[in-house]
Enzyme design. Sequence first.
Site, mmCIF file in Angstrom:
data_model
loop_
_atom_site.group_PDB
_atom_site.id
_atom_site.type_symbol
_atom_site.label_atom_id
_atom_site.label_comp_id
_atom_site.label_asym_id
_atom_site.label_seq_id
_atom_site.Cartn_x
_atom_site.Cartn_y
_atom_site.Cartn_z
ATOM 1 N N SER A 143 0.853 -1.195 0.000
ATOM 2 C CA SER A 143 0.000 0.000 0.000
ATOM 3 C C SER A 143 0.882 1.235 0.000
ATOM 4 C CB SER A 143 -0.888 0.005 1.249
ATOM 5 O OG SER A 143 -1.495 1.276 1.410
ATOM 6 N N TYR A 156 -2.157 -0.131 10.046
ATOM 7 C CA TYR A 156 -2.148 -0.549 8.634
ATOM 8 C C TYR A 156 -0.860 -0.088 7.947
ATOM 9 C CZ TYR A 156 -3.828 -1.162 3.820
ATOM 10 O OH TYR A 156 -3.967 -1.552 2.503
HETATM 11 N N1 LIG Z 1 -8.899 -1.842 -1.772
HETATM 12 C C1 LIG Z 1 -7.961 -0.914 -1.737
HETATM 13 O O1 LIG Z 1 -8.223 0.283 -1.976
HETATM 14 C C2 LIG Z 1 -6.538 -1.290 -1.430
HETATM 15 C C3 LIG Z 1 -5.533 -0.326 -1.586
HETATM 16 C C4 LIG Z 1 -4.212 -0.654 -1.311
HETATM 17 C C5 LIG Z 1 -3.911 -1.949 -0.883
HETATM 18 N N2 LIG Z 1 -4.894 -2.866 -0.744
HETATM 19 C C6 LIG Z 1 -4.514 -4.221 -0.288
HETATM 20 O O2 LIG Z 1 -5.007 -5.171 -1.208
HETATM 21 C C7 LIG Z 1 -5.287 -6.394 -0.521
HETATM 22 C C8 LIG Z 1 -6.698 -6.854 -0.836
HETATM 23 O O3 LIG Z 1 -7.591 -5.832 -0.404
HETATM 24 P P1 LIG Z 1 -9.127 -5.815 -0.838
HETATM 25 O O4 LIG Z 1 -9.530 -4.394 -0.841
HETATM 26 O O5 LIG Z 1 -9.353 -6.672 -2.048
HETATM 27 O O6 LIG Z 1 -9.793 -6.505 0.462
HETATM 28 P P2 LIG Z 1 -11.147 -7.367 0.656
HETATM 29 O O7 LIG Z 1 -12.091 -7.127 -0.462
HETATM 30 O O8 LIG Z 1 -11.593 -7.129 2.054
HETATM 31 O O9 LIG Z 1 -10.612 -8.869 0.550
HETATM 32 C C9 LIG Z 1 -9.705 -9.338 1.503
HETATM 33 C C10 LIG Z 1 -9.519 -10.826 1.314
HETATM 34 O O10 LIG Z 1 -8.554 -11.264 2.298
HETATM 35 C C11 LIG Z 1 -9.116 -12.353 3.042
HETATM 36 N N3 LIG Z 1 -8.534 -12.352 4.376
HETATM 37 C C12 LIG Z 1 -8.614 -11.394 5.332
HETATM 38 N N4 LIG Z 1 -7.972 -11.787 6.442
HETATM 39 C C13 LIG Z 1 -7.468 -13.024 6.176
HETATM 40 C C14 LIG Z 1 -6.703 -13.954 6.921
HETATM 41 N N5 LIG Z 1 -6.329 -13.719 8.203
HETATM 42 N N6 LIG Z 1 -6.341 -15.117 6.329
HETATM 43 C C15 LIG Z 1 -6.713 -15.376 5.057
HETATM 44 N N7 LIG Z 1 -7.426 -14.548 4.302
HETATM 45 C C16 LIG Z 1 -7.819 -13.384 4.862
HETATM 46 C C17 LIG Z 1 -10.632 -12.111 2.992
HETATM 47 O O11 LIG Z 1 -11.385 -13.288 3.182
HETATM 48 P P3 LIG Z 1 -11.859 -13.818 4.640
HETATM 49 O O12 LIG Z 1 -12.390 -12.621 5.381
HETATM 50 O O13 LIG Z 1 -12.885 -14.868 4.321
HETATM 51 O O14 LIG Z 1 -10.649 -14.411 5.261
HETATM 52 C C18 LIG Z 1 -10.795 -11.626 1.554
HETATM 53 O O15 LIG Z 1 -10.841 -12.729 0.662
HETATM 54 C C19 LIG Z 1 -5.030 -6.113 0.960
HETATM 55 O O16 LIG Z 1 -3.732 -6.541 1.316
HETATM 56 C C20 LIG Z 1 -5.118 -4.607 1.045
HETATM 57 O O17 LIG Z 1 -4.380 -4.076 2.134
HETATM 58 C C21 LIG Z 1 -6.205 -2.578 -0.995
#
Ligand SMILES: NC(=O)c1ccc[n+]([C@@H]2O[C@H](COP(=O)([O-])OP(=O)(O)OC[C@H]3O[C@@H](n4cnc5c(N)ncnc54)[C@H](OP(=O)(O)O)[C@@H]3O)[C@@H](O)[C@H]2O)c1
Length: 244
Positions: A143, A156
Amino acid sequence: MQSLSGKTAIVTGAGRGIGQAIARAYAAAGASVCCAARSSAEIDATAAAIRQAGGQAFACCADVTVEADVNAMVQQTVERYGGIDILVANAGVDLDQRNVQDSDIGLWRATIETNLTGAYLCARAAIPHLRRRGAGKIIMIGSGLGHRGRPGSAAYACSKAGLWMLTRVLAQELADDNISVNELIPGPVQTAASSVDPQHSVAAQYGSEWRKQPDDVVPLALFLATQPDRGPTAQSYSLMRRDG
Ligand SMILES: NC(=O)c1ccc[n+]([C@@H]2O[C@H](COP(=O)([O-])OP(=O)(O)OC[C@H]3O[C@@H](n4cnc5c(N)ncnc54)[C@H](OP(=O)(O)O)[C@@H]3O)[C@@H](O)[C@H]2O)c1
């Protein structure tokens, strides 16, 4: 010939959002994919959609903070597909947007455990199998906050800053094994995680920044997975259009 034909990938957090988009894209490019997350319904759906489209995938319930889960995830992938070529450490959470003074130690610990320790456990378990293949890719989903920080982002931002350092350390440890380790920074992407708190919505946080859908992350994720064996490593690749 598909670009990831014959390759096997593990994508953590593949149940929704960015992880789901990457898992589907890698499978469409010919990879066999382990779709991992804690809860089964979403990863079952991701894996089923991949198989329906003619790809290879299985759903694996694994909490990346639990060492035994991570080891079992890696073992099951190797048993099914014969090895591992690509690890995408994508599972991540952002649990507390309060300033440090008002923040919660339990949420701090859970954030670091998931975003940093989880990626460490996944990499550690996958490395022997990547080495056995003679080459591999580890892609850490980082991030911009891990480079810059912002008020209300301590847990975070610190977890992602640690992930960026882990990326660079691992890249040096694994360079002679042709295993590249790079960070992919998505920038703001409309997902469940980025929509929970209106005060911290993408619009509130990023103003005029490029606001993406999960599929917009796919080209860079494919680029990193398809670089040559002795390709770029220890690098951070960002999809953001401006700094800050
Ligand atoms: N969206 C953004 O704007 C953004 C920006 C920068 C970086 N990111 C990064 O991109 C990545 C994905 O983000 P996203 O926005 O796609 O999030 P999301 O839609 O909330 O999806 C997160 C995924 O991670 C899984 N997860 C969470 N905790 C877990 C654990 N302890 N063990 C295994 N799986 C786990 C969740 O499934 P379960 O809850 O079923 O485990 C879900 O499948 C993250 O690392 C986030 O920090 C996102």
